[in-house]
Scaffold this motif. Structure first.
Motif, PDB file in Angstrom:
ATOM      1  N   GLU A  71       0.829  -1.213   0.000  1.00  0.00           N
ATOM      2  CA  GLU A  71       0.000   0.000   0.000  1.00  0.00           C
ATOM      3  C   GLU A  71       0.859   1.258   0.000  1.00  0.00           C
ATOM      4  OE1 GLU A  71      -3.197   0.557  -0.298  1.00  0.00           O
ATOM      5  OE2 GLU A  71      -3.647  -1.563  -0.558  1.00  0.00           O
ATOM      6  N   ILE A  72       2.015   1.188   0.646  1.00  0.00           N
ATOM      7  CA  ILE A  72       2.932   2.330   0.676  1.00  0.00           C
ATOM      8  C   ILE A  72       3.647   2.480  -0.661  1.00  0.00           C
ATOM      9  CG2 ILE A  72       5.003   3.286   1.770  1.00  0.00           C
ATOM     10  CD1 ILE A  72       4.154   1.834   4.346  1.00  0.00           C
ATOM     11  N   LEU A  73       4.141   1.370  -1.180  1.00  0.00           N
ATOM     12  CA  LEU A  73       4.959   1.408  -2.402  1.00  0.00           C
ATOM     13  C   LEU A  73       4.185   1.906  -3.616  1.00  0.00           C
ATOM     14  CD1 LEU A  73       6.982  -1.915  -2.010  1.00  0.00           C
ATOM     15  CD2 LEU A  73       7.873   0.417  -1.797  1.00  0.00           C
ATOM     16  N   VAL A  74       2.919   1.509  -3.748  1.00  0.00           N
ATOM     17  CA  VAL A  74       2.159   1.900  -4.940  1.00  0.00           C
ATOM     18  C   VAL A  74       1.874   3.388  -4.993  1.00  0.00           C
ATOM     19  CG1 VAL A  74       1.070  -0.356  -5.218  1.00  0.00           C
ATOM     20  CG2 VAL A  74      -0.061   1.391  -3.825  1.00  0.00           C
ATOM     21  N   LYS A  75       2.091   4.093  -3.878  1.00  0.00           N
ATOM     22  CA  LYS A  75       1.846   5.539  -3.841  1.00  0.00           C
ATOM     23  C   LYS A  75       3.101   6.354  -4.146  1.00  0.00           C
ATOM     24  CE  LYS A  75      -2.041   5.405  -0.579  1.00  0.00           C
ATOM     25  NZ  LYS A  75      -2.278   3.978  -0.668  1.00  0.00           N
TER      26      LYS A  75
ATOM     27  N   ALA B  37       7.824   6.520  -9.592  1.00  0.00           N
ATOM     28  CA  ALA B  37       8.527   5.384 -10.217  1.00  0.00           C
ATOM     29  C   ALA B  37      10.013   5.383  -9.878  1.00  0.00           C
ATOM     30  CB  ALA B  37       8.325   5.417 -11.729  1.00  0.00           C
ATOM     31  N   LYS B  38      10.647   6.567  -9.850  1.00  0.00           N
ATOM     32  CA  LYS B  38      12.078   6.630  -9.563  1.00  0.00           C
ATOM     33  C   LYS B  38      12.392   6.158  -8.149  1.00  0.00           C
ATOM     34  CE  LYS B  38      13.413  10.138 -12.938  1.00  0.00           C
ATOM     35  NZ  LYS B  38      14.050  11.451 -13.166  1.00  0.00           N
ATOM     36  N   SER B  39      11.480   6.412  -7.214  1.00  0.00           N
ATOM     37  CA  SER B  39      11.674   5.921  -5.846  1.00  0.00           C
ATOM     38  C   SER B  39      11.579   4.409  -5.803  1.00  0.00           C
ATOM     39  CB  SER B  39      10.628   6.538  -4.908  1.00  0.00           C
ATOM     40  OG  SER B  39      10.782   7.943  -4.825  1.00  0.00           O
ATOM     41  N   ILE B  40      10.672   3.848  -6.607  1.00  0.00           N
ATOM     42  CA  ILE B  40      10.530   2.399  -6.673  1.00  0.00           C
ATOM     43  C   ILE B  40      11.842   1.763  -7.137  1.00  0.00           C
ATOM     44  CG2 ILE B  40       9.300   0.491  -7.769  1.00  0.00           C
ATOM     45  CD1 ILE B  40       7.596   1.992  -5.792  1.00  0.00           C
ATOM     46  N   PHE B  41      12.492   2.395  -8.124  1.00  0.00           N
ATOM     47  CA  PHE B  41      13.774   1.875  -8.606  1.00  0.00           C
ATOM     48  C   PHE B  41      14.794   1.792  -7.482  1.00  0.00           C
ATOM     49  CE2 PHE B  41      12.389   3.193 -12.926  1.00  0.00           C
ATOM     50  CZ  PHE B  41      12.608   1.993 -13.556  1.00  0.00           C
ATOM     51  N   ARG B  42      14.827   2.814  -6.641  1.00  0.00           N
ATOM     52  CA  ARG B  42      15.802   2.837  -5.540  1.00  0.00           C
ATOM     53  C   ARG B  42      15.443   1.827  -4.454  1.00  0.00           C
ATOM     54  NH1 ARG B  42      15.152   8.506  -6.090  1.00  0.00           N
ATOM     55  NH2 ARG B  42      13.978   8.547  -4.143  1.00  0.00           N
TER      56      ARG B  42
ATOM     57  N   TYR C  78      -2.853   8.159 -11.138  1.00  0.00           N
ATOM     58  CA  TYR C  78      -3.484   8.995 -12.151  1.00  0.00           C
ATOM     59  C   TYR C  78      -2.533   9.240 -13.326  1.00  0.00           C
ATOM     60  CZ  TYR C  78      -6.985   9.964  -8.583  1.00  0.00           C
ATOM     61  OH  TYR C  78      -7.970   9.839  -7.634  1.00  0.00           O
ATOM     62  N   ASP C  79      -1.228   9.269 -13.045  1.00  0.00           N
ATOM     63  CA  ASP C  79      -0.246   9.468 -14.100  1.00  0.00           C
ATOM     64  C   ASP C  79       0.378   8.130 -14.477  1.00  0.00           C
ATOM     65  OD1 ASP C  79       0.892   9.318 -11.551  1.00  0.00           O
ATOM     66  OD2 ASP C  79       2.757  10.257 -12.213  1.00  0.00           O
ATOM     67  N   SER C  80       0.646   7.946 -15.744  1.00  0.00           N
ATOM     68  CA  SER C  80       1.221   6.679 -16.206  1.00  0.00           C
ATOM     69  C   SER C  80       2.724   6.681 -15.998  1.00  0.00           C
ATOM     70  CB  SER C  80       0.901   6.470 -17.688  1.00  0.00           C
ATOM     71  OG  SER C  80       1.483   7.495 -18.466  1.00  0.00           O
ATOM     72  N   PRO C  81       3.329   5.510 -15.849  1.00  0.00           N
ATOM     73  CA  PRO C  81       4.786   5.424 -15.725  1.00  0.00           C
ATOM     74  C   PRO C  81       5.465   5.966 -16.975  1.00  0.00           C
ATOM     75  CG  PRO C  81       3.739   3.357 -15.111  1.00  0.00           C
ATOM     76  CD  PRO C  81       2.685   4.201 -15.746  1.00  0.00           C
ATOM     77  N   PRO C  82       6.737   6.320 -16.873  1.00  0.00           N
ATOM     78  CA  PRO C  82       7.453   6.844 -18.043  1.00  0.00           C
ATOM     79  C   PRO C  82       7.482   5.839 -19.188  1.00  0.00           C
ATOM     80  CG  PRO C  82       8.711   7.198 -16.033  1.00  0.00           C
ATOM     81  CD  PRO C  82       7.585   6.289 -15.682  1.00  0.00           C
TER      82      PRO C  82
END
Length: 375
Positions: free
Chosen positions: A19-23, A26-31, A57-61
């Motif tokens: 629940e935390i990660l999906v918010k 994308a760059k934070s997910i990479f780290r 609401y916004d799509s990944p790069p």
């Protein structure tokens, strides 16, 4: 009580952590995939990627890479990541001439045309990695090529498939896990006619390669993971109109669905936008399509730059789907990329100028996954 090696986040339940990660961006997910093996495992799961997309609401790069089909030197890129655009441009400047053969996720398969026997290269523009593949074993005439990649537990694997056309169809497959090419004779079920491949890039859906053939009326599919080596399958395409080698239609994956968009024409005639249809694969195993949306001719009755642009008799081609938003189809018209909305049946006012009037383009989606491919 925590041990010396334990961290507070090690005690988070997986559901809370998700629940935390999906918010997060994308760059934070990479780290964060480097935090621990558990975090890497959660982020690498395909279900997490779907959940991440659906929660935002916004799509990944992503990028759309366009290549002139008449020459390997002409490319341009529409990208949400400026670093990607810069790297791809510099790569082509350093090692010309490279021709893009296929893309999958964040990897690009290139072919060098400097020698009589094609040499293949694999590149990741996000991690800036570039490797060459071993020389394949045959010099026989080759047809289309496809690429499939997968990241599991932080390890990237990929398959490159060449279709060899001679008296019969053969497949030459390179597996990163084996590190070598293998040859198989293609066995095609329910094949009643000769296979003629369209000059279109391979489409990857559900880990299966799909080549458009026979004037965009059929798909030849191949699953490199299948134990039935060389077994291919035909799937019909709901092609109702065929203009200019199929340039009035586009096949692609959007929002996790296999989609086919077709216009009943290739230009605006007498201020009328041609009728169009959007089909979505309903039952993949049976090869059944469902008509999702359609519209009749639409009269251009307003004014402005976009309407004036469309009022010419120049070709208007659908070229790509938005990879995440199935409501969006991209068109090429007089050197511009136009954003077409399925919901409204009309184009957004924002246009992207390509500064190139050539219409013979191939396009390739390039996605930035949450767990990048290391090659």
């Amino acid at each position: 009580m925590e041990t010396r090696d334990e961290k507070p986040y090690d005690h988070f339940p997986d559901e809370t952590l998700l629940e935390i990660l999906v918010k997060l961006p994308a760059k934070s997910i990479f780290r964060f995939k480097c935090v621990s093996k558990n975090w890497l495992s959660l982020i690498s799961e395909p279900s997490f990627f779907t959940r991440y997309i659906n929660s935002r609401y916004d799509s990944p790069p992503f990028s759309l890479v366009f290549q002139c089909s008449n020459t390997a030197r002409a490319h341009f890129f529409i990208s949400t990541e400026k670093n990607t655009l810069k790297y791809l441009t510099s790569l082509h400047d350093q090692i010309p001439p490279l021709k893009i053969e296929s893309t999958n996720n964040d990897l690009i398969l290139y072919r060098s045309e400097n020698s009589h026997q094609p040499v293949y290269f694999l590149a990741n523009p996000f991690t800036k990695q570039f490797v060459s593949l071993p020389m394949h074993s045959t010099r026989r005439s080759s047809g289309p090529t496809g690429l499939i990649s997968n990241v599991e537990d932080g390890i990237t694997s990929y398959n490159v498939v060449r279709v060899i056309i001679k008296s019969s169809l053969n497949l030459e497959i390179f597996s990163s896990e084996r590190g070598e090419w293998m040859n198989f004779k293609a066995v095609i079920n329910n094949c009643t006619s000769k296979v003629e491949f369209d000059a279109r890039p391979c489409v990857v859906f559900r880990g299966v390669l799909h080549w458009i053939c026979n004037k965009m009326t059929a798909l030849l599919t191949y699953d490199p993971r299948s134990k039935n080596y060389g077994f291919c399958r035909f799937i019909s395409v709901p092609n109702g109109a065929y203009h200019m080698n199929g340039k009035n239609a586009v096949l692609g994956v959007s929002g996790g669905k296999l989609c086919y968009f077709e216009m009943n024409g290739i230009s605006v005639q007498d201020y009328n936008l041609p009728a169009w249809k959007l089909w979505v694969m309903k039952d993949y195993e049976r090869g059944e399509w469902s008509l999702d949306r359609e519209s009749g001719e639409r009269k251009i009755d307003s004014f402005g730059f976009l309407c004036n642009l469309l009022s010419s008799y120049s070709p208007l081609f659908p070229v790509a789907f938005h990879p995440w938003n199935s409501d969006v189809v991209y068109f090429w018209h007089e050197g511009y990329i136009l954003n077409f909305s399925i919901k409204t049946g009309w184009f957004d006012e924002d246009v992207f100028s390509t500064f190139c009037m050539l219409s013979a383009w191939e396009n390739f989606p390039l996605l930035m996954p949450l767990c990048s491919s290391k090659i």
